[in-house]
Every structure is written in structure tokens, then in C-alpha cells.
Design a protein around this motif. Structure first.
Motif, PDB file in Angstrom:
ATOM      1  N   ASN A  66      -9.377  -6.600  -7.399  1.00  0.00           N
ATOM      2  CA  ASN A  66      -8.697  -6.162  -8.610  1.00  0.00           C
ATOM      3  C   ASN A  66      -9.584  -5.298  -9.485  1.00  0.00           C
ATOM      4  N   SER A  67      -8.949  -4.530 -10.340  1.00  0.00           N
ATOM      5  CA  SER A  67      -9.696  -3.755 -11.323  1.00  0.00           C
ATOM      6  C   SER A  67     -10.372  -4.704 -12.319  1.00  0.00           C
ATOM      7  N   HIS A  74     -15.627  -1.630 -10.309  1.00  0.00           N
ATOM      8  CA  HIS A  74     -14.630  -2.611 -10.766  1.00  0.00           C
ATOM      9  C   HIS A  74     -15.231  -3.691 -11.648  1.00  0.00           C
ATOM     10  N   LEU A  82      -2.628  -6.063  -5.712  1.00  0.00           N
ATOM     11  CA  LEU A  82      -3.441  -5.835  -6.904  1.00  0.00           C
ATOM     12  C   LEU A  82      -2.614  -6.129  -8.154  1.00  0.00           C
ATOM     13  N   SER A  94      -3.644   4.630  -0.264  1.00  0.00           N
ATOM     14  CA  SER A  94      -4.167   3.845  -1.376  1.00  0.00           C
ATOM     15  C   SER A  94      -3.850   2.371  -1.117  1.00  0.00           C
ATOM     16  N   TYR A  95      -4.894   1.546  -1.158  1.00  0.00           N
ATOM     17  CA  TYR A  95      -4.753   0.127  -0.839  1.00  0.00           C
ATOM     18  C   TYR A  95      -4.501  -0.659  -2.128  1.00  0.00           C
ATOM     19  N   THR A  96      -3.231  -0.771  -2.449  1.00  0.00           N
ATOM     20  CA  THR A  96      -2.826  -1.380  -3.716  1.00  0.00           C
ATOM     21  C   THR A  96      -2.126  -2.728  -3.547  1.00  0.00           C
ATOM     22  N   GLU A 153      -9.281   5.914  -6.438  1.00  0.00           N
ATOM     23  CA  GLU A 153     -10.342   4.911  -6.384  1.00  0.00           C
ATOM     24  C   GLU A 153     -10.006   3.768  -5.435  1.00  0.00           C
ATOM     25  N   ARG A 154      -8.835   3.833  -4.811  1.00  0.00           N
ATOM     26  CA  ARG A 154      -8.386   2.735  -3.959  1.00  0.00           C
ATOM     27  C   ARG A 154      -8.207   3.170  -2.510  1.00  0.00           C
ATOM     28  N   LYS A 161     -12.411  -2.387   0.361  1.00  0.00           N
ATOM     29  CA  LYS A 161     -12.256  -2.960  -0.982  1.00  0.00           C
ATOM     30  C   LYS A 161     -10.818  -3.360  -1.275  1.00  0.00           C
ATOM     31  N   ALA A 162      -9.997  -3.370  -0.243  1.00  0.00           N
ATOM     32  CA  ALA A 162      -8.595  -3.759  -0.437  1.00  0.00           C
ATOM     33  C   ALA A 162      -8.529  -5.174  -1.010  1.00  0.00           C
ATOM     34  N   ASP A 182       0.858  -1.179   0.000  1.00  0.00           N
ATOM     35  CA  ASP A 182       0.000   0.000   0.000  1.00  0.00           C
ATOM     36  C   ASP A 182       0.899   1.235   0.000  1.00  0.00           C
TER      37      ASP A 182
END
Length: 856
Positions: A784-785, A833, A732, A727-729, A774-775, A780-781, A709
Motif C-alpha cells: 500500500n501507499s 511508500h 491496494l 499497473s499492479y493495483t 509508480e505501480r 511490489k504488488a 490490476d
């Protein structure tokens, strides 16, 4: 008596037939004299007969021939013919051994050294080569990057669909992080790393060979090769006199005419080669017209046995209509179903004439002078001094209030430019909406010099210098006032302050970006028998400086001829890399290789100076790339295989972006430390089913994801800090390129004149791009997109060679997307998503290209 006659007849028959079938064998192997690579497909023919064959995948050939004396003619495109006199005896084999063909292009071997061309079964990197013949026959009306789509791990799209607007990803990294070299010279933009293919519209005409070196690659320079390196070698000067003319047309209205001329080596020692082209007509997408020229000139002279000079110039002045390739101009699924895949949101009518919001115009000539010096039998120096002067930009809308991002539309979905004119004419405060040009010109000077020497038997040293000096010139100017008398550019801070700006005036922003670079590189290479290895290192320093003409003095100071702007401090960053590799040829069929490297890359210009001002990012530092690769190769007469696995970690990296919040306000973001991990396997297989039928298969399976993140700073329209968020990435999937790819290629020489080709490529695990804002929802962590539907596309071609009088001619018919497959090539994720909030660009439907070439 009759029986005696019958016996005599039978004996005579067997005598004659045995004599007529008395034959022997001619065999040998064809290689390139310069790099020792095999020349697959080289032609071997017995002069004056129709007996012939071609070299197999390992360069070998076997030719059955009746007993007798012959002249064997060996030829390959781009190489000087060789002839061998042989005497074939019944039941005997004539072994011609290894036949090394010399290139007929002056300076090609020397430029290959400067450009770090990888050599099969020697250079320990994953590499795929694309020949000039493949480009000539298969590219047609495609974008130049698309010729590489049959390479594992490579994804090329048209990026909206305008002429020259394509892009390429290698192993999931976009082309900012894929180094592009032309004759060894880096051409990625020195401020942001991008490559604008429309600036190189004539490159496909002039390319002799191209290598896609995946991973850290073979180049010794400190360049953008996170995902890989596109190593493009242009034609040099042909030693053979002649030329060609070629014309092509598409089924949607684009036409191209090309002329090539070679003087051959003249009595005064000079040789000249020229290729020029003219492209015009309609594009596939709505309102994407083309008006382009291109040129390539090469002149060479052998000064004496030790010194040679080669001058080259390449450029492509062009104008074309574009599709705005951002999420706000992309199509939703509902819009696609309503308007189709050719729909371009950014155009409409003004007084009954079509007008596109987005027009690109540019000319970027690159001029180079190469000097090759054979110092001794063991030492060689190659030096290239080059300049590039890019001039041009692109248009778009600029407005206030409602008209900032919007143009009124007709009931048919087109822009109604007449309504913008009416709004401007009714305004008492100047234009509400105009067309502007964003000008991005540059001056670029460079020198690249490489010294090669044999330290001792089997050990070579390569060392050199890479110097570049770049000035980017950026501003906006008024293109069209759309019926207004002036545009008021004093409406907000950080502008020019011109209250009544007219066509041609600079507005909105005006600044220069200065980047200077100096790098030193070296490599030790060991090669003996079946073993080759190298250790390479480079160190470089990058200097950054920014000059702003608007942000700090907005009281008409910019209108003074002597105004020099406000300079930033000069920033600098040290960069370095280290690479090593090892290749072992187990036997004549099998080899294995391994390589590894670490790269500390200086950041792009926009990560040093932030907020569109002279403000310095106090935290900027090098980005780090750690990579490794292991591979296996198999090479035989009828089958070849190359299989490799890779791992890349990218960390300490900087990212930025722009978006609009829920209220429509423009925001920008800046953040660092978002790690990416990419690993996977790749394979290329090719089989010679017969000497006339070849089948190839390529595959790549990757797993590319974000490792953590990240905290992100947000800035408002006035470049003031507006807040921050997390941002919770983590975990992903990396978006914008398919993580699974499978392709098949068929090449069939049906008759000596007629050839057929088929390419089929399948893509899966392609995720939509997403914006960091958007993250921010921790709930919603890990989601995926949007995952785009998998798809496959088939291209076919037919070619026919024939004579026009005494001249050789070749006609080609290419059909792209034969089955008219509907597919989404790229796009952006939405809040849900899924397909409901997704927007993107669909691929082209079936389209065709026909071409005719005559050589003289």
C-alpha cells in the motif's frame, strides 16, 4: 392562646404553599408543516413569563406551569410563530397535540419537492442534516465543505489552503463523484464533474438547510452520486420584514462583513430578500490573500391561489492567492520541519513586492426562475429555468527548457522573480518564462421540471425532465511577460503559431467543449401507516462536441475574426439508473430501511475526446455503479440513533492523469476498467443529557480498495502514444480519505444567553495518493501507499446573545484546532511508500474567528 396562634400560622403556611405550588402540565409535539419532520429545539414559552422549554429529539415537549390562564408561544428559527391559549388546572395535563409550524420563507416547501429533500423515518436513505443555525454558529472562517466534517463517512480538507479551494470526499469518493445540488439544480462541472467552492463563496450565507445523502441518495436525477449527494437548500424569500448585519474577523487577518435585508410580504404581493457580503485580507497560508464579494437575491410573488413565481440569483465575484495543490508544490517532511505548515512554495518577490505564481479569479452567477403550479388538490408542477455564465481562470508559470517547471529561488526558499526577469531580458528569442492565465469560462442553460400527482390513496407519481446545455471556453493567455517583449508560441507543434505573442494574446491551447444533456425521470412512491417504499428510474442522453482553434490551423488562422475552428464529430452516450427503497416504522421509536440501485453514468468529456484534441476515444462507454444499503433508526425523546451498512462497486470506469518521468518530461495516461469496491458501516447517536446539554457521537469504518490490476496507455508531450504498462493495483487501499472516523459533538446552553459547543473528530487509515506509473513493479504488488499518521482535531466555540437597545444581537468566538495539533491532511506517495519520499499538505494550526450579528 400562643399555641392557637402557632396552629393558625402553620395552617396558613401550608395553605399558601400548597396554593403556590398548585400546578399542571402542558405537553405537545412540534413538527414542520411542510415535510412533517420534528422540529428539535423549537422554543415553547408562556408569554409574559420566564417559564419555558424546548422540543426534545422526537419533537415532544413537557412544560410544568402554575395553575392559571396562559398564552403559549411556540417558535422556531425560519418558521412563523404560533400561539395557543390554555387554562392550566392543578394536577391536570393540557395536551396541545401535534402543532405544525409553517415556514416563514415563501416557496420553501415547493423547492423542497423540486430538490428531493429526504424525510426522516420515511425516505429510505442514509442522510444527515445541517441546519442554518449550525452553519451560522460553527462555520466561521472554515471552508464550506468543512461544516460537514461531523457527518459519518465525510472527509473535508482545505486542499492546500487557499480561500474557497477546499474539497470533500464521501465514503472515499472525491467530489467529482459526489453530486452537489443547489435547490435541486446540479452544479458539478459538466465537463469534469468538479465543484469549485470559491465560485460559491456566498453559499454559506444563503443556505437554509443542507442534507448529506450518502450513497445513491434521494434525487431522481441521473447525477454524479457515486459517493453521495450534497443537497443544499438556500433561503427563499422571507415573509417577515427585517434584516441583519454581521461582521467577523480572524486572528490571521481575514475580515468579512455581511448585510441581509427582507421587505416582507408587501401590499403588491411581492417579497424581496437580499444577502450580500465582502471578504478581504490575508489568508492563513503564505501569499493566499482574499478579495471577494458575494450576493444572494430572492424575489417572489403569489400570482393567485394556484400560481407562484420565485426568482433567485446567487454569485461570488472573487480573486485570491492559491497554493498549487499538486505533488510538485507539496512539502516533504524535511521541508515542513524547516518552513512550517504555512509555507507556500509558489510565491516570491519581484522588485521588492510579493507575487504569487497562482492567482484564481472567477465569477459564476447562477440565476433561476421557479414556477409553482397547484394544478389540483392532488397534482402539483414545479419548474425551474436557470442560467449560469462563468468567467475567469487561474494563473501559473509557463516556460522553456530549465524554466519550464522551475523558478530560481532565494536563499530563504522564496521565488526570486527578478532572476526570471533577468533571464528574459538576456534572451534573444523572447521570454524564457512567463505568467499565464488558464481561462475556463462557460455558458450554461438548464431546465428542471417535476410533476407530482396522487394516483390513488397512498400512491404518488413523480415524473419530470432535466435538460442542460453547456459550453466550456478554454484557452491560455499571457498574464505577465516578466520583463520580456514577447513570448514565442511557435516553438512546438499544436500551438497558436504566434511568433511574438504579447499580454492578452491566446497561447498554448484554445478550444471549446460542448455538452448537452436531456434526461427523463420518474418515481412511484407508496406510503401507508408505518410503511413507505419507492421505485425510481431515469434515462438520459449526453451529447459531446469539441471545437479546436489551435491544433489544426496554426498559421495565424486563429487571429481572424471569422475563424470558427475545427469541429469534432458529435458523440453521444445513453445513461440510465434504477433505484428502489423500503422503510418500515416498527413503532414510534424503531424503524428499518433498505435501498439498492444500479447506475450507468455517461463518461466525462475528457474521456470521450482524448490527447487534448478532437481525437475520439473509440472505447468510451458508461461507467457502472452498483450499490446497496441497509439501516436502522431509533428515535425517542432523549436519545436518537441511526446506523447503516453500505456496499458500492464501481466498474467500467475511466481514469486519466499527468506526471513527469525520470527525465522531467511530461507524460499523460489514459486507462479504464479499474474497479473500486467500497463497503462499511456508519453510525450517528445523539443524547439529551438535560434540556440544555446534548452530546452526539458519529463513527464510520470502511474498507475501500481496488479490485484488479489494469493496463495503461502512456502519451508523450505531443499527445502521441509512447507505450503502455501494467499497473499492479489489485487490493491496494483507495487513497485520499480516512477509512476510519470517529467524532463527538457537545452542545451546552449554559444560561439562556450563553452557549458552548465542542467538536472532536479523529481520523485513521488515511493513505497517500499514488500515481499509476509508480505501480509497474510486480515485485511490489500489494504494498500500500504511505499510511498517514492518525490524528484528531478539537474545535470549540462560545456564543452569547444579548440586546443592543431593542435589537437582538449574537456574538460568537470560534477556536479551530484548539490544541494546535500537527497533522498531515493529504499527500502523495513516493517510490519507497514511506515518509522518506512522501510529500503533502499539513493541516492548519490553531486559528480563531470572532463574529457579531445584530438583527433588526
Amino acid at each position: 392562646m400562643k399555641k392557637k396562634h402557632i396552629y393558625l400560622f402553620i395552617m396558613a403556611f401550608f395553605f399558601l404553599t400548597s396554593a403556590s405550588f398548585a400546578q399542571g402540565v402542558i405537553k405537545g409535539k412540534i413538527i414542520d408543516a411542510g415535510n412533517k419532520e420534528t422540529l428539535v429545539g423549537a422554543t415553547i414559552i408562556l408569554d409574559g413569563t420566564t417559564i419555558g422549554t424546548i422540543a426534545e429529539l422526537d419533537g415532544t415537549f413537557t412544560l410544568n406551569a402554575p395553575a392559571g390562564d396562559y398564552t403559549v408561544k411556540i417558535s422556531f428559527v425560519g418558521f412563523a410563530d404560533q400561539q395557543k391559549t390554555v387554562s392550566v388546572q392543578d394536577g391536570r395535563t393540557v395536551d396541545l397535540g401535534t402543532i405544525a409550524l409553517e415556514t416563514n420563507s415563501i416557496g420553501l416547501n415547493e423547492i423542497s419537492v423540486l430538490a428531493d429533500v429526504a424525510i426522516a423515518r420515511k425516505t429510505p436513505v442514509a442522510v444527515s442534516s445541517v441546519s442554518a443555525q449550525i452553519i451560522e454558529r460553527e462555520l466561521g472562517n472554515q471552508e464550506f465543505p468543512e461544516i460537514m466534517k461531523m457527518t459519518p463517512g465525510v472527509y473535508a480538507t482545505k486542499n492546500g489552503g487557499g480561500f474557497g479551494d477546499g474539497r470533500i470526499n464521501v465514503r472515499g469518493f472525491n467530489q467529482r463523484n459526489v453530486a452537489v445540488l443547489i435547490n435541486g439544480i446540479p452544479v458539478n462541472d459538466m465537463e469534469n464533474g468538479w465543484v469549485y467552492w470559491s465560485n460559491w463563496a456566498g453559499l454559506s450565507d444563503a443556505t437554509r438547510t443542507m442534507q448529506v445523502q450518502r450513497g445513491l441518495g434521494a434525487s431522481k436525477l441521473a447525477i454524479n452520486s457515486v459517493g453521495g449527494t450534497l443537497n443544499i437548500i438556500t433561503r427563499t424569500t422571507d415573509a417577515k420584514k427585517g434584516g441583519f448585519i454581521k461582521t467577523s474577523t480572524t486572528d490571521y487577518g481575514m475580515k468579512k462583513t455581511m448585510l441581509g435585508l427582507n421587505t416582507g410580504l408587501m401590499e403588491n404581493g411581492w417579497a424581496l430578500s437580499f444577502i450580500g457580503s465582502r471578504t478581504s485580507g490575508e489568508g492563513y497560508m503564505d501569499a493566499t490573500w482574499i478579495d471577494a464579494w458575494s450576493y444572494f437575491l430572492s424575489a417572489s410573488k403569489q400570482l393567485n391561489e394556484d400560481h407562484q413565481i420565485v426568482f433567485t440569483a446567487i454569485g461570488a465575484p472573487q480573486k485570491h492567492g492559491q497554493v498549487v495543490s499538486n505533488k510538485y508544490h507539496a512539502l516533504s517532511i524535511a521541508e515542513y520541519k524547516k518552513y512550517g505548515n504555512k509555507w507556500n512554495k509558489g510565491w516570491g518577490y519581484l522588485d521588492g513586492k510579493a507575487m504569487n505564481e497562482k492567482t484564481n479569479y472567477y465569477h459564476k452567477p447562477q440565476i433561476a426562475l421557479n414556477w409553482y403550479w397547484n394544478i389540483s388538490d392532488k397534482s402539483f408542477l414545479s419548474t425551474s429555468a436557470y442560467v449560469s455564465f462563468g468567467r475567469g481562470g487561474g494563473s501559473g508559470i509557463l516556460g522553456k527548457g530549465y524554466y519550464k517547471y522551475n523558478v530560481n529561488k532565494s536563499p530563504y526558499g522564496w521565488y526570486d522573480w527578478n532572476q526570471s526577469v533577468e533571464a528574459n531580458e538576456a534572451s534573444t528569442t523572447g521570454a524564457q518564462q512567463i505568467l499565464r492565465n488558464s481561462v475556463n469560462s462557460h455558458n450554461w442553460f438548464g431546465i428542471l421540471s417535476t410533476y407530482n400527482t396522487e394516483l390513488k390513496e397512498n400512491v404518488k407519481l413523480m415524473a419530470g425532465i432535466d435538460g442542460r446545455k453547456y459550453k466550456g471556453i478554454h484557452h491560455r493567455e499571457i498574464r505577465d511577460l516578466l520583463g520580456a517583449e514577447y513570448w514565442d508560441d511557435s516553438y512546438a507543434p499544436y500551438k497558436s503559431g504566434i511568433a511574438q505573442a504579447v499580454i492578452g494574446d491566446k497561447i498554448d491551447y484554445y478550444n471549446d467543449g460542448h455538452v448537452s444533456y436531456l434526461g427523463l425521470f420518474s418515481q412511484i412512491e407508496y406510503a401507508k401507516n408505518d410503511v413507505s417504499a419507492f421505485v425510481a428510474a431515469s434515462v438520459s442522453n449526453t451529447w459531446y462536441r469539441r471545437v479546436d482553434y489551435f491544433n489544426y490551423d496554426n498559421q495565424y488562422a486563429t487571429l481572424r475574426d471569422d475563424y470558427e475552428g475545427v469541429e469534432s464529430t458529435t458523440e453521444k452516450q445513453l445513461g440510465y439508473n434504477f433505484k428502489t427503497g423500503f422503510n418500515y416504522n416498527i413503532n414510534e421509536n424503531h424503524n428499518v430501511f433498505v435501498n439498492a440501485g444500479f447506475y450507468a453514468r455517461a463518461p466525462f468529456f475528457d474521456f470521450v475526446f482524448i490527447n487534448y484534441s478532437n481525437d475520439v476515444n473509440e472505447e468510451y462507454t458508461t461507467e457502472k455503479i452498483l450499490a446497496g444499503e441497509i439501516g436502522y433508526g431509533y428515535n425517542s425523546r432523549y436519545f436518537t440513533a441511526r446506523i447503516n451498512a453500505y456496499y458500492t462497486k464501481w466498474y467500467d470506469r475511466w481514469l486519466d492523469g499527468r506526471y513527469r518521468d525520470a527525465d522531467g518530461k511530461s507524460k499523460s495516461v489514459l486507462f479504464k476498467d479499474l474497479d473500486e469496491i467500497h463497503y462499511g458501516i456508519e453510525a450517528e447517536l445523539q443524547a439529551n443529557i438535560t434540556k440544555d446539554l446534548k452530546i452526539g457521537v458519529q463513527a464510520s469504518i470502511g474498507n475501500w480498495y481496488y479490485g484488479n490490476d489494469v493496463d495503461i496507455d502512456v502519451y508523450d508531450e505531443n499527445q502521441q502514444l509512447d507505450g503502455s504498462f501494467r499497473s499492479y493495483t489489485k487490493d491496494l487501499k483507495v487513497a485520499d480519505a480516512p477509512q476510519t472516523q470517529l467524532g463527538m459533538a457537545v452542545k451546552w446552553q449554559i444560561t439562556p444567553q450563553l452557549d458552548f459547543g465542542l467538536n472532536r473528530v479523529f481520523y485513521a487509515s488515511l493513505y497517500a495518493k499514488f500515481d499509476p506509473e509508480e505501480r509497474t513493479d510486480e515485485a511490489k504488488a500489494g504494498i500500500n501507499s504511505y499510511k498517514l499518521p492518525s490524528y484528531g482535531v478539537t474545535d470549540v466555540r462560545l456564543g452569547y446573545s444579548f440586546k443592543v437597545g431593542d435589537l437582538d444581537a449574537y456574538a460568537s468566538w470560534n477556536v479551530y484546532n484548539l490544541f494546535n495539533t500537527e497533522y498531515i491532511a493529504e499527500g502523495w506517495d513516493g517510490n519507497s511508500h514511506d515518509e522518506d519520499t512522501f510529500v503533502g499538505f499539513w493541516g492548519w494550526g490553531r486559528n480563531m474567528n470572532f463574529s457579531l450579528r445584530i438583527n433588526f
